[in-house]
Design an enzyme around this catalytic site. Sequence first.
Site, short mmCIF file in Angstrom:
data_model
loop_
_atom_site.label_atom_id
_atom_site.label_comp_id
_atom_site.label_asym_id
_atom_site.label_seq_id
_atom_site.Cartn_x
_atom_site.Cartn_y
_atom_site.Cartn_z
N CYS A 18 0.06 7.42 -0.11
CA CYS A 18 0.80 6.46 -0.18
C CYS A 18 2.22 6.82 0.71
O CYS A 18 2.77 5.78 0.98
CB CYS A 18 1.03 6.34 -1.59
SG CYS A 18 -0.48 6.17 -2.65
N HIS A 33 6.28 1.52 -1.20
CA HIS A 33 4.64 1.50 -1.27
C HIS A 33 4.55 0.49 -2.48
O HIS A 33 4.82 0.71 -3.60
CB HIS A 33 4.23 2.94 -1.79
CG HIS A 33 3.06 2.96 -2.26
ND1 HIS A 33 1.95 2.62 -1.60
CD2 HIS A 33 2.58 3.46 -3.45
CE1 HIS A 33 0.87 2.58 -2.36
NE2 HIS A 33 1.03 3.31 -3.49
N ASN A 86 -3.31 -2.23 -4.34
CA ASN A 86 -2.75 -0.93 -3.62
C ASN A 86 -3.62 -0.41 -2.35
O ASN A 86 -4.78 -0.26 -2.77
CB ASN A 86 -2.82 -0.11 -4.74
CG ASN A 86 -1.99 1.34 -4.14
OD1 ASN A 86 -2.09 1.68 -3.09
ND2 ASN A 86 -1.48 2.03 -5.12
#
Length: 334
Positions: free
Chosen positions: A114, A261, A291
Amino acid sequence: MGMRIRAVEYYLPPGTLSNNDLSASFPEWSVEKISAKTGIRSRHVASGDEYSSDLAVRAAEKCFAARPELRNDVDYVIVCSQTSDFVLPGIAGIVQDRLGLPTGIGAVDINLGCSGYVYALGLAKGLIESRQATRILLITSDTYTKLLNERDKSVRTIFGDGATASIIDSDARHDGFQIVYGTDGAGAASLIVPGGGIRDGREIQPSADAAARQLDSGQFDLYMDGPDIFNFTLRVVPQSVNDLLERSGLEKDEVDLFVFHQANAFMLDHLRRKLDIPKERFFLSLEETGNTVSSTIPIALAEAVRSGALVPGMMVMLLGFGVGLSWAGMLLKW
């Protein structure tokens, strides 16, 4: 010698997994509950014969198609991925060959999740400032859905697959980039793939055992300690924002757009409110992608440009955080 991000494009595999699909698999979770908890309605899923190198090449080709002149003079390739096709060789060389780029260039993998895009931008900055490279193709590509146990709703509702390609150029007018990094390897067990590697991940995270989670074991069985990741985020993100502002000599109100993120909407909204950032300056882009790990920030940047939320001259703060545990932030002028 400074650097600038000349172009950002992304590629998403055509297969999708909607909240309706997930609700059918997990009847105890309604479509509305999944949407409210994650802020995600659908995610893209790579097919069985579609791998991270495939997504990476398609993202790069899309970038070159939009800006053909940027294909010339690429002299370094950085690929950020935690789902490389093979243990070895690395993915960057495979991508260089498939794109038909010259053999006399650098190509390197970095294994980060991430925080990976910001870390990779930092590496690109160093390569350019030390005159090792002048035009860098920076790719992020992950097929995290291949790591998920199909019965683990805690992670299947969150992660999606995707890839991005950015062109990073040298530019003397853009030399004011500020970067902060952070690493806490003591949190390695908080987000881990226990299976499929050379070492059994259950040695450092017994809770990752599929049977302990009432799951039939798959090949990889990605495990995430959600509360621990959430608490880690609340601890490091505000401090990173403050550190970036202090290093740059800016006030928070002088930052035009915050692009974090895209972990999940609940976490991001909590961070936004904790940091007292207005909604109009805090960009969200995960509803149709989920995600996508290292690709979330560049996907959000591309969408911010398309929507007009990000225009040249704006001051932008990027901040990635997650698996490692690792975090990185960058403040730059677009």
